[in-house]
Design an enzyme around this catalytic site. Structure first.
Site, PDB file in Angstrom:
ATOM      1  N   ASP B 322       2.261 -86.529 -17.986  1.00 21.36           N
ATOM      2  CA  ASP B 322       2.501 -85.757 -16.902  1.00 21.36           C
ATOM      3  C   ASP B 322       3.734 -87.116 -16.610  1.00 21.36           C
ATOM      4  O   ASP B 322       4.178 -87.844 -16.764  1.00 21.36           O
ATOM      5  CB  ASP B 322       1.370 -86.670 -16.149  1.00 21.36           C
ATOM      6  N   GLU B 325       9.226 -86.695 -14.179  1.00 19.75           N
ATOM      7  CA  GLU B 325      10.346 -86.217 -13.307  1.00 19.75           C
ATOM      8  C   GLU B 325      11.599 -87.493 -13.220  1.00 19.75           C
ATOM      9  O   GLU B 325      12.850 -87.300 -12.881  1.00 19.75           O
ATOM     10  CB  GLU B 325      10.187 -86.396 -11.498  1.00 19.75           C
ATOM     11  N   ASP B 437       1.167 -79.284  -9.264  1.00 20.93           N
ATOM     12  CA  ASP B 437       0.504 -79.818  -9.121  1.00 20.93           C
ATOM     13  C   ASP B 437      -0.095 -78.619  -8.004  1.00 20.93           C
ATOM     14  O   ASP B 437      -0.012 -78.440  -6.367  1.00 20.93           O
ATOM     15  CB  ASP B 437       0.385 -80.530  -7.925  1.00 20.93           C
TER      16      ASP B 437
END
Lengths: 727, 727
Positions: B322, B325, B437
């Site tokens: 997770d 980015e 999300d």
């Protein structure tokens, strides 16, 4: 637990505690009619310390409509909603409250339908079978409120009763049904002249151009910035000579600035809302720090209503009331607290992620903070002080009421255009609404359709969404499809926000401009129908944009939330998906005439069977549907309403056996229609063997000038034309 | 202007400047093959000072697909997109970038189709006929990049070529196709035991339970909080004995904390990204201040990959990467600047509305600030320093690559579950993705369908959305419809955020639980088909979830973005609207068998004609469609993958003339299938007069244990059953 009375036939009032009068309801009940009660059949009542819960058990098949302006599916089942007027520029699917507060819903348990209207102007939470899929739970944040229960088997009858209770809907001038152009902002007269000039240059009809906040001097309400708008009165006239009305925005917050007459007036007369220390409450909005007029007081309303005269005297005939939830950017107290918290965090040696989250929370709570709404007071006519939070939803209602009552004083027989962002049940008497700050999202085309249907159920007939979307950037295709989807919406306004892509009809390529021009021309072609249907709906107390389930007794229509009836006989089924050149359409009950609108003069029509269809529509086409044995009326395209004589009508219809249409008209500008100065032309077509009989009859005193009626009639065997010259 | 070479048949490489190697492409080109070029037919090239524009003229009818994980319509025409990996929790329609960066698209100009892959790891802006409806404009924020042009008449062939270029997709263990349960968070072993126990108590199949960030000690990656998870190894075993794998989250930020071994290791070996002064770059995420491992360096990847062993040694077999980015909550520099600005404002005598807007802007720019991404550096294997901003999209790619290469070291023959939030083209070789999300919005069910189709076009086969929605609150109906819509998605995971309504199958009412249980059981019933189709798609380099236009040569299918093919022969058309008990479905080419799934054993089937249909599906029903003359395979329901022998298959089909199905299987856990340890059973049914012939043939070395094949075959005249016992 409550006092009960039948207030009108099939409508019962349950009075809990001692509620303040919201003025949503216009019918008063003789106190002697009330009876005491403790239980209501089928409804569970649960009194808490400071709130009240109403629970209603739902069948699996029960449908729930209502709540007016709200995000989500038309059938509200499966979501939580809240009535607490909220300035929210991000209408995402989970949002519970928007600008308007409309605490009315209809529970459809099959044959029986029950309307519930909670007349309470503070927060109400509607858990519509979300927490428990079999229970509707309504939580009122007070022990004092009125509840009205409507029992009927018919949606339209419930709307009618509701409007008997809360009042007949607002009628704008006829020109308010023309095309309207808005932008945040056309900041000066030069820009507006250019915009007006472009409409003429490109031969696109238009009736109004809007003036957003920048026309005011330092955002001071009821002022005009003379620098940007020199000789405003002449400018208004100059634009009006082009057939275009200017529509300025009006915001409630009065800038705190000495020698500013609205401020000075308000201070002198004690017209502003007070904080708990009895001082004038301060909230910052566009002008910076302002006071809020206490619209709940009739003296203040009278004063405020008279202010509009300043602009009316300069030639203005319409207004939009914005920011009247009331939106609050910040209060000095709120900001002080926020900065204290920010400072506290900034002084830490090591700022952690939870500090960061706290920081975000602080920032997000500065605007429209509930604590601020709990920190100021209104003074009612009887001198009673009341906390704003308890009457929050009445602020926009009473601002618009002030305007409307002001117009009645200023020019009692004239119709003004007025619509509001915030509203409450009953405000339909005073003005229309628009659906606020939507976005250039395809999803918001569909949302605007659902909103239109939903607010029509409670009498907000003059309404519409910002075409093309207010926030974010529109594509040419989106604007075209949205302009088609809104073709029959009473408020037909293209609007977009500062910093977003321009979306006037000529802001894209030439092809797009031509398509938009044709759509707008078609809008004007349909004005006789739109106005006629609108006025009949108003007078008969029913919706103008209607869900299919209000008309057809067909189980299949209940789940259709993307088609709607315009008046009685015309069905729209707009395309609201990107890159689509078709969509599914359900045609109930009978055959229908499909009409692919693309150019004013073109009659691309065909008869199609009832049932499910996939209907193709190229980017320039709008498919509409006319029910078997019914008629619509169109007229000549005008460059603005009133440009032409409107002396020639065309009846277009699909007649197998017989059909009739009642065409309504009046002068479009005065209120004389209330005194009989209208015309109703009843046109009936009866099919007889291979011939037709046409009957025309008239009612009303309005001296109409209709010279001829043309007929273009289709049926399964043929089509025929006829012209009738009227005496 | 560029160097050009044909890299594989019909795929040309255009090399502009001297791009860094992203490793997206696995085929290398001999430098001698390159030719110099200045123009490309049909494409306008525009070199700027620091950026490059590529323009392509589009026909009115041209369709554009691609860009992988992105918000919006499948046909991308009419919007601006950006490839710059972005942590965004609000997937509203206007968003231009999400977590993954997939700079590949297909222009369909009718018969000719052109694929364009811009292999550049910084920002690229795709103006897909938004600013000008006839022009695709691609702006690369650099002068150095590779562009690959694919020419083919077939979508699947373009995907195949793309995967030849960028590599074969990741294969997870078979249990990763089971039902998966997640929540932010199940914070301790007690909670997880309860959750696992509930699956057993309610007899609901499940294969994994996820551990979100709270399992770590102070969010330190590769640690387990012993307080909440005492004797973790035993706990993992205890849960595994119930047939359930635990899947921990892994975040890239390494907490700055002395004596924390990952941190100490990284410091000691210089493994972290550097700021411009050569110091370790500091960014705050969940653990507070952290350093980011420099995944672009192979030594760092090797080190990072080895870290997973800490958890693998405790029994863990799968992970989700997770925050890669990489998301940044704040940097100390950014926060300092923000506080300076805040202070400056707070010290003003009179804070005005523009200060307030400035305040908001400051706050909104603290997280994921582009300036922060422009303030740190990577050190490539050759020692070259490169600004993060230029290789931003490679961070998640290389984190997941590190994991994957680590697994190969730790246990080379074992398949691990691994999927990532951020990704770049080529990352499909190393793991799957989930769509981040999302929210409990009905609109996000539809979005998840479009995303699945879109990421399958570029080889991200193991993927899925958080079922029920991550943010906001789900209704029972939404969760049911979403569970149905995702029935065939490889990653079948229910997930929801902290502070939102629980959405485990039993979190609602008993009726909902029973419906969800049946849906999950049906998922397991279809596992033989899902796995077989998935593996064949992987091996044949094509999508597993496919748009109808990849298969049918029918103009009508291009606008269908809410139906999809699962493998070759099965079509899904999920319901994604609130309170709907039906939807429109288009059936191309032939008749289809409609199967209303509701209970495992129930065969509610009928044959319907090709064309447009309105298909009813009660809340507990999922309608699927099997094409004429094709077959699907189902198996026995298991409580977890591997519980049962999988020795009995059932072939269900719609056979008028002849149909065949190739059933694929392997051990599901090892990589032996790559060496021929698989089985393919080819089943053919031929209709002959009033009889049927069944042919069965096998290929591959895997010692399958299939004992019997049952047949349930339908056609327009009859249905028949047959059981064949295999030798």
């Amino acid at each position: 637990m409550y006092k009960k009375a039948e207030i009108i036939k099939n409508v019962e009032l349950y009075k809990f505690g001692n509620p303040i009068k919201t003025d949503a309801v216009i019918i008063s009940v003789d106190i002697e009619k009330f009876k005491l009660g403790n239980s209501i059949e089928g409804i569970e009542l649960e009194k808490g310390d400071n709130s009240f819960k109403i629970k209603y058990n739902l069948d699996d098949s029960a449908k729930i409509y209502g709540l007016g302006e709200a995000v989500g599916s038309l059938n509200r089942r499966g979501k939580v909603y809240k009535t607490y007027a909220t300035d929210d520029f991000d209408h995402t699917p989970g949002k519970e409250a928007l600008y308007g507060a409309h605490p009315f819903l209809i529970i459809d348990n099959g044959t029986e339908k029950i309307g519930i209207f909670i007349d309470y102007s503070g927060e109400i939470i509607f858990d519509v079978a979300f927490s428990d899929k079999k229970i509707l739970e309504i939580e009122i944040s007070d022990l004092n409120f009125d509840m009205y229960i409507f029992k009927n088997s018919n949606y339209s009858e419930i709307t009618k009763k509701y409007l008997e209770l809360t009042g007949k809907s607002y009628v704008p001038p006829k020109w308010a049904f023309g095309y309207q152009q808005c932008r945040w902002s056309y900041p000066d007269s030069k820009t507006i002249k250019e915009v007006a000039g472009n409409f003429k240059k490109y031969d696109i009809p238009v009736d109004t151009i809007y003036m957003d906040i920048d026309y005011m001097k330092d955002f001071k309400v009821f002022t005009v910035d003379e620098g940007k708008f020199p000789d405003f009165k002449n400018f208004v006239k100059e634009i009006k000579d082009m057939g275009i009305k200017l529509i300025p925005i009006v915001d409630p917050g009065v800038k705190i600035e000495s020698e500013y007459n609205v401020y000075e007036d308000g201070i002198e007369n004690n017209y502003f809302c007070k904080n708990q220390n009895g001082e004038d409450f301060v909230a910052a909005v566009w002008p910076g720090k302002t006071h809020f007029p206490d619209f709940l007081n009739s003296k203040v309303r009278k004063w405020w209503g008279a202010q509009y005269k300043k602009l009316i005297d300069l030639g203005i005939e319409g207004f939009w009331n914005d920011m009247n939830e009331p939106a609050i950017f910040y209060t000095p107290e709120g900001l002080k607290k926020a900065f204290e918290k920010l400072n506290e965090i900034s002084l830490k040696d090591d700022i952690g992620i939870y500090d960061m989250f706290a920081l975000n929370e602080v920032m997000n709570s500065i605007s429209n903070n509930r604590d601020d709404y709990k920190s100021f007071y209104h003074t009612l006519d009887n001198g009673e002080k009341i906390l704003h939070d308890k009457v929050h939803n009445l602020f926009g209602f009473n601002m618009t009421r002030a305007a409307s009552e002001g117009f009645d004083e200023i020019n009692p027989d004239k119709r003004f255009l007025i619509f509001s962002r915030s509203s409450y049940a009953g405000m339909q008497r005073y003005g229309g609404i628009w659906y606020g700050d939507n976005k250039s999202w395809w999803e918001h085309i569909l949302l605007s359709i659902k909103m239109a249907i939903s607010v029509n159920l409670i009498g907000f007939l003059y309404s519409g969404a910002d075409i093309g979307g207010f926030g974010e950037n529109a594509s040419a295709e989106l604007l075209i499809r949205w302009s088609q989807a809104a073709l029959f919406m009473p408020l037909y306004r293209n609007h977009s926000a500062l910093g977003t892509r321009n979306q006037e009809p000529w802001a894209f390529d030439e092809g797009t401009r031509e398509i938009l021009r044709e759509i707008i021309r078609i809008r004007y072609m349909f004005l006789p129908y739109i106005y006629s249907e609108y006025m009949k709906a108003i007078n008969e107390k029913r919706g103008y944009i209607n869900a299919l389930f209000t008309k057809f007794n067909d189980e299949n229509v209940y789940e259709i939330e993307d088609q709607f009836l315009v008046g009685e006989n015309l069905m729209a089924a707009p395309i609201y998906e990107q890159n689509s050149t078709g969509r599914y359409v359900y045609l109930p009950e009978t055959n229908w005439l499909q009409w692919n609108l693309s150019k004013e003069k073109l009659r691309d029509v065909k008869i199609i069977d009832k049932g499910y269809h996939y209907i193709k529509s190229k980017i320039e086409e709008t498919a509409i549907f006319i029910k078997e044995n019914s008629l619509v009326v169109i007229g000549e395209v005008q460059n603005f309403v009133g440009e032409k004589k409107e002396d020639s009508l065309t009846i277009i219809g699909f007649v197998e056996d017989r059909a009739n249409y009642c065409y309504y008209n009046d002068d479009g500008v005065s209120k004389e229609y209330e005194k009989g100065e209208y015309i109703k032309i009843d046109i009936e077509i009866i099919s007889k063997d291979n011939d037709y009989e046409i009957k025309i009859s008239k009612e009303g005193n309005y001296k109409h000038n209709i010279r001829e009626i043309n007929f273009e009639i289709y049926n399964s065997k043929e089509s025929w034309n006829k012209r009738i010259i009227l005496k």
